[in-house]
Design a protein around this motif. Structure first.
Motif, mmCIF file in Angstrom:
data_model
loop_
_atom_site.group_PDB
_atom_site.id
_atom_site.type_symbol
_atom_site.label_atom_id
_atom_site.label_comp_id
_atom_site.label_asym_id
_atom_site.label_seq_id
_atom_site.Cartn_x
_atom_site.Cartn_y
_atom_site.Cartn_z
ATOM 1 N N GLU A 160 0.606 -1.283 -0.336
ATOM 2 C CA GLU A 160 -0.407 0.416 0.160
ATOM 3 C C GLU A 160 0.962 1.528 0.398
ATOM 4 O O GLU A 160 1.407 1.805 1.278
ATOM 5 C CB GLU A 160 -1.172 0.005 1.135
ATOM 6 N N GLU A 161 0.983 2.068 -0.828
ATOM 7 C CA GLU A 161 0.920 3.609 -1.495
ATOM 8 C C GLU A 161 1.081 4.502 0.786
ATOM 9 O O GLU A 161 -0.147 4.471 1.052
ATOM 10 C CB GLU A 161 0.748 4.235 -2.163
ATOM 11 N N ARG A 162 2.721 4.971 0.905
ATOM 12 C CA ARG A 162 2.324 5.051 2.086
ATOM 13 C C ARG A 162 1.558 6.717 1.899
ATOM 14 O O ARG A 162 1.060 7.182 1.429
ATOM 15 C CB ARG A 162 3.670 6.101 2.423
ATOM 16 N N ASP A 163 1.337 7.263 2.848
ATOM 17 C CA ASP A 163 0.567 8.458 3.058
ATOM 18 C C ASP A 163 1.279 9.908 3.596
ATOM 19 O O ASP A 163 1.068 10.654 3.918
ATOM 20 C CB ASP A 163 -1.161 8.112 4.373
ATOM 21 N N THR A 164 1.890 9.584 2.342
ATOM 22 C CA THR A 164 3.330 10.846 2.407
ATOM 23 C C THR A 164 3.037 11.946 1.871
ATOM 24 O O THR A 164 3.200 13.027 1.476
ATOM 25 C CB THR A 164 4.292 10.107 1.922
ATOM 26 N N GLY A 165 1.298 12.179 0.834
ATOM 27 C CA GLY A 165 1.010 12.995 0.238
ATOM 28 C C GLY A 165 2.381 13.418 -0.798
ATOM 29 O O GLY A 165 2.632 12.337 -1.137
ATOM 30 N N ILE A 166 2.399 14.274 -1.612
ATOM 31 C CA ILE A 166 2.641 14.568 -3.000
ATOM 32 C C ILE A 166 3.473 15.412 -2.832
ATOM 33 O O ILE A 166 2.798 16.960 -2.830
ATOM 34 C CB ILE A 166 1.140 14.497 -4.227
ATOM 35 N N ASP A 167 4.211 15.756 -3.690
ATOM 36 C CA ASP A 167 5.141 16.795 -3.541
ATOM 37 C C ASP A 167 4.321 18.206 -4.544
ATOM 38 O O ASP A 167 3.786 17.927 -5.735
ATOM 39 C CB ASP A 167 6.274 16.871 -4.620
ATOM 40 N N GLY A 168 4.430 19.132 -4.354
ATOM 41 C CA GLY A 168 4.129 19.746 -4.302
ATOM 42 C C GLY A 168 2.619 20.882 -4.030
ATOM 43 O O GLY A 168 1.998 22.143 -4.453
ATOM 44 N N TYR A 169 2.462 20.242 -2.715
ATOM 45 C CA TYR A 169 1.320 20.242 -2.266
ATOM 46 C C TYR A 169 1.764 20.677 -0.446
ATOM 47 O O TYR A 169 2.254 20.223 -0.098
ATOM 48 C CB TYR A 169 -0.213 18.935 -2.480
#
Length: 127
Positions: free
Chosen positions: A39-48
């Motif tokens: 599962e993709e970690r909940d680290t957000g996305i660059d630029g936000y």
């Protein structure tokens, strides 16, 4: 809390980028297969900005084949995360480049097969 040894072993088999951005949540072993769920970690996305994105579940699971392990077909079951931009309400996801173009094989495994066989064989549908 002690980590599941199957999960620790699976992390050793993954490409470094996958360990950084995905968490191994389950490992299932049969006589023929080794299936690792990520599962993709909940680290957000660059630029936000921090707090701008709200978690919004996962995309449909993708299955990626990789090198066999001790005679077992190895598959990664990848769950990519979705977020909602709190300011616009739009759905946002990270774009991943994990599989070789036109296949369901990891890039490394596809390159290996092409180097050994001169082509990437069609193994039929994933099960």
């Amino acid at each position: 809390m002690k980590k599941n040894p199957y999960i620790e072993l699976a992390e050793c088999l993954l490409p470094e980028e996958m360990v950084e951005y995905f968490e191994v949540v389950k490992v299932e072993k049969t006589r023929e297969t080794l299936d690792v769920t990520l599962e993709e970690r909940d680290t957000g996305i660059d630029g936000y900005k921090n707090g701008q994105l709200r978690p919004n579940g996962f995309h449909e699971e993708s299955v990626v084949r990789d090198y066999p392990v001790r005679g077992r077909k190895m598959s990664f079951h990848v769950k990519r995360r979705r977020w909602v931009d709190a300011t616009t309400g739009k759905s946002v996801s990270r774009q991943w480049d994990l599989v070789a173009e036109g296949t369901r094989f990891s890039k490394e495994f596809a390159a290996f097969l092409k180097g050994m066989l001169g082509q990437i064989p069609d193994y039929g549908p994933l099960s």
